[in-house]
Design an enzyme around this catalytic site. Structure first.
Site, PDB file in Angstrom:
ATOM      1  N   ASP A 183      56.597  64.266  26.951  1.00 38.40           N
ATOM      2  CA  ASP A 183      57.748  64.977  26.393  1.00 38.40           C
ATOM      3  C   ASP A 183      57.601  66.475  26.589  1.00 38.40           C
ATOM      4  O   ASP A 183      58.559  67.166  26.932  1.00 38.40           O
ATOM      5  CB  ASP A 183      57.870  64.748  24.875  1.00 38.40           C
ATOM      6  CG  ASP A 183      57.975  63.299  24.491  1.00 38.40           C
ATOM      7  OD1 ASP A 183      58.568  62.537  25.262  1.00 38.40           O
ATOM      8  OD2 ASP A 183      57.459  62.937  23.422  1.00 38.40           O
ATOM      9  N   ASP A 192      67.968  53.573  17.336  1.00 37.58           N
ATOM     10  CA  ASP A 192      67.368  54.817  16.841  1.00 37.58           C
ATOM     11  C   ASP A 192      68.409  55.759  16.226  1.00 37.58           C
ATOM     12  O   ASP A 192      68.465  56.949  16.567  1.00 37.58           O
ATOM     13  CB  ASP A 192      66.618  55.542  17.961  1.00 37.58           C
ATOM     14  CG  ASP A 192      65.286  54.898  18.289  1.00 37.58           C
ATOM     15  OD1 ASP A 192      64.690  54.281  17.393  1.00 37.58           O
ATOM     16  OD2 ASP A 192      64.838  54.999  19.446  1.00 37.58           O
ATOM     17  N   HIS A 200      55.117  62.902  22.489  1.00 37.81           N
ATOM     18  CA  HIS A 200      54.362  62.240  23.551  1.00 37.81           C
ATOM     19  C   HIS A 200      53.925  63.320  24.539  1.00 37.81           C
ATOM     20  O   HIS A 200      54.605  64.343  24.698  1.00 37.81           O
ATOM     21  CB  HIS A 200      55.217  61.240  24.332  1.00 37.81           C
ATOM     22  CG  HIS A 200      55.756  60.090  23.560  1.00 37.81           C
ATOM     23  ND1 HIS A 200      56.900  60.182  22.797  1.00 37.81           N
ATOM     24  CD2 HIS A 200      55.341  58.797  23.458  1.00 37.81           C
ATOM     25  CE1 HIS A 200      57.167  59.008  22.254  1.00 37.81           C
ATOM     26  NE2 HIS A 200      56.236  58.148  22.635  1.00 37.81           N
TER      27      HIS A 200
END
Length: 439
Positions: free
Chosen positions: A103, A308, A100
């Site tokens: 990030d 995740d 992203h």
């Protein structure tokens, strides 16, 4: 200077190896169904969990020990972090990575400064890509973390927020193209609603369709030829998200005349949160010609949120690879590890253990899936189950050559349908286990 001085390049040592810093199943050059494992799997490591995740949760701050990170939001720290990231990518032999915008680079005091920060870190990313040969699988924009996106981004009730989101995607798309990104992903983290009493759903969906068309138009303008991907995900963080599963996404794309421009990035944990299996979502997307890429992880089925976790279940990876092989692979997408180490796994070496385990699990799943396909026993049973459609009345129905009146006349003459045969579910499940034992 190295951030991981005690960790060598991870090599294939074979199934008998007990070395936790070696691959047991992932042999990048091994040929499976005419392609190398590297080409089939196209592994990608995510920037957000791996280099921005701290191990924090709602009950406590981060636990991760990351000696290379000084904890600041400075551009210099972000640039140093990028160099460390590529050391990990290379040592794990990962051909791709994904990010992203937020990030890799910090936000500034305004959009102009934020864009300048992004460019400064992109300079380092570009240098590292050229040096290492690691490529960008896809880029995307984080339009869910900043408080400005509390009501959504492309679906916000605030037109200024829509405009800001458009500017952010414009920049992220430019940087993705500059870095040779092969795809661009949209994940609607807050594109949905909490309460219908204050929501104009049709207007929000219309705005989302308009936003995607603007992105398509700009991609054509700048010459970006990569895939656009939408990542389905339900009910987190909003009560309902418009991209809740593959079927909802494809219905949206058809409604807004976007099917020619988008495919789907399917994630295992999102599938289970939607009440589906990963295999279901992949098969649905693939059957509609919309399978683009995957996010490789797993969820804890006893928990109702996106945990995740790294994929380690051979059964799940076998199902995933059966679907991917069925539809001819996922290039230019890849197997992207949208997964994070647990809060208790706080040392840098745990990043290696986690990715090695996930890469091995997918390599094993690939080998099992290829063996199942080569033997043909499973496909033969499926073909036999649908054999009544290959000739006679079944073939006429599929060809569009039978009316209701024709079918009535057929059954009036025949009397009763041909007897059904067993679905053999339990036998088929045991059949899959046989391949897990063998491969």
């Amino acid at each position: 200077m190295t951030a991981f001085p005690d960790i060598p390049k991870i090599e294939y040592e074979g199934p008998q190896s007990n070395n936790p810093l070696a691959f047991r199943w992932y042999n990048p050059e091994e040929i499976v169904e005419g392609k190398s494992m590297r080409e089939h799997l196209r592994f990608s490591i995510v920037y957000w969990h791996t280099f921005r995740g701290t191990g924090s949760d709602p009950f406590g701050p981060g636990t991760a020990v990351r000696p290379w990170d000084d904890g600041s939001d400075s551009v210099a720290n972000a640039q140093n972090r990028a160099r460390v990231a590529f050391e990990l990518f290379e040592k794990l032999q990962s051909p791709y990575y994904a990010f992203h915008d937020r990030d890799v680079a910090p936000e500034g005091a305004n959009l102009r400064e934020t864009n300048a920060n992004f460019d400064a870190v992109a300079d380092v990313l570009e240098e590292e890509q050229q040096r290492s040969g690691v490529k960008l699988l896809w880029g995307t924009a984080n339009m869910f973390s900043n408080p400005r996106f509390m009501h959504g981004a492309a679906t916000s009730c605030n037109a200024d927020v829509f405009a800001y989101a458009a500017a952010q995607v414009k920049k992220a798309l430019e940087v993705t193209m500059r870095l040779g990104g092969e795809n661009y992903v949209f994940w609607g983290g807050r594109e949905g609603y909490q309460n219908l009493f204050n929501t104009d759903m049709k207007r929000e969906l219309d705005h989302l369709g308009r936003f995607f068309h603007l992105a398509v138009d700009y991609a054509k303008e700048i010459g970006f030829t990569g895939n656009f991907l939408i990542e389905p995900k339900p009910k987190e963080p909003t009560k309902h998200q418009y991209d809740s599963d593959a079927a909802a996404c494809l219905n949206f794309l058809r409604q807004y005349d976007l099917m020619d421009h988008f495919k789907l990035n399917i994630e295992a944990n999102h599938a289970t949160l939607a009440g589906h299996s990963m295999m279901h979502e992949l098969d649905y997307a693939g059957s509609q010609g919309a399978l683009g890429s995957i996010d490789a992880n797993r969820g804890d089925l006893l928990l109702g949120w996106d945990t995740d976790q790294f994929p380690t279940d051979y059964y799940q990876t076998t199902e995933t690879m059966l679907a991917i092989l069925k539809y001819g692979g996922i290039a230019p997408g890849g197997v992207n590890f949208d997964a994070k180490v647990r809060r208790e796994s706080f040392e840098p070496i745990d990043l290696f253990y986690a990715h090695i385990g996930g890469m091995d699990a997918f390599a094993k799943g690939l080998k099992i899936a290829a063996a199942i396909r080569a033997d043909g026993e499973l496909q033969g049973l499926v073909d036999a189950r649908y054999s009544s459609w290959n000739s006679g009345i079944g073939a006429k129905i599929e060809a569009g050559a039978a009316t209701f009146a024709d079918l009535e006349a057929y059954m009036l003459e025949k009397g009763e349908p041909t007897a059904n045969v067993s679905g053999r579910q339990e036998m088929l499940e045991a059949l899959i286990n046989r391949y897990l034992d063998r491969c």
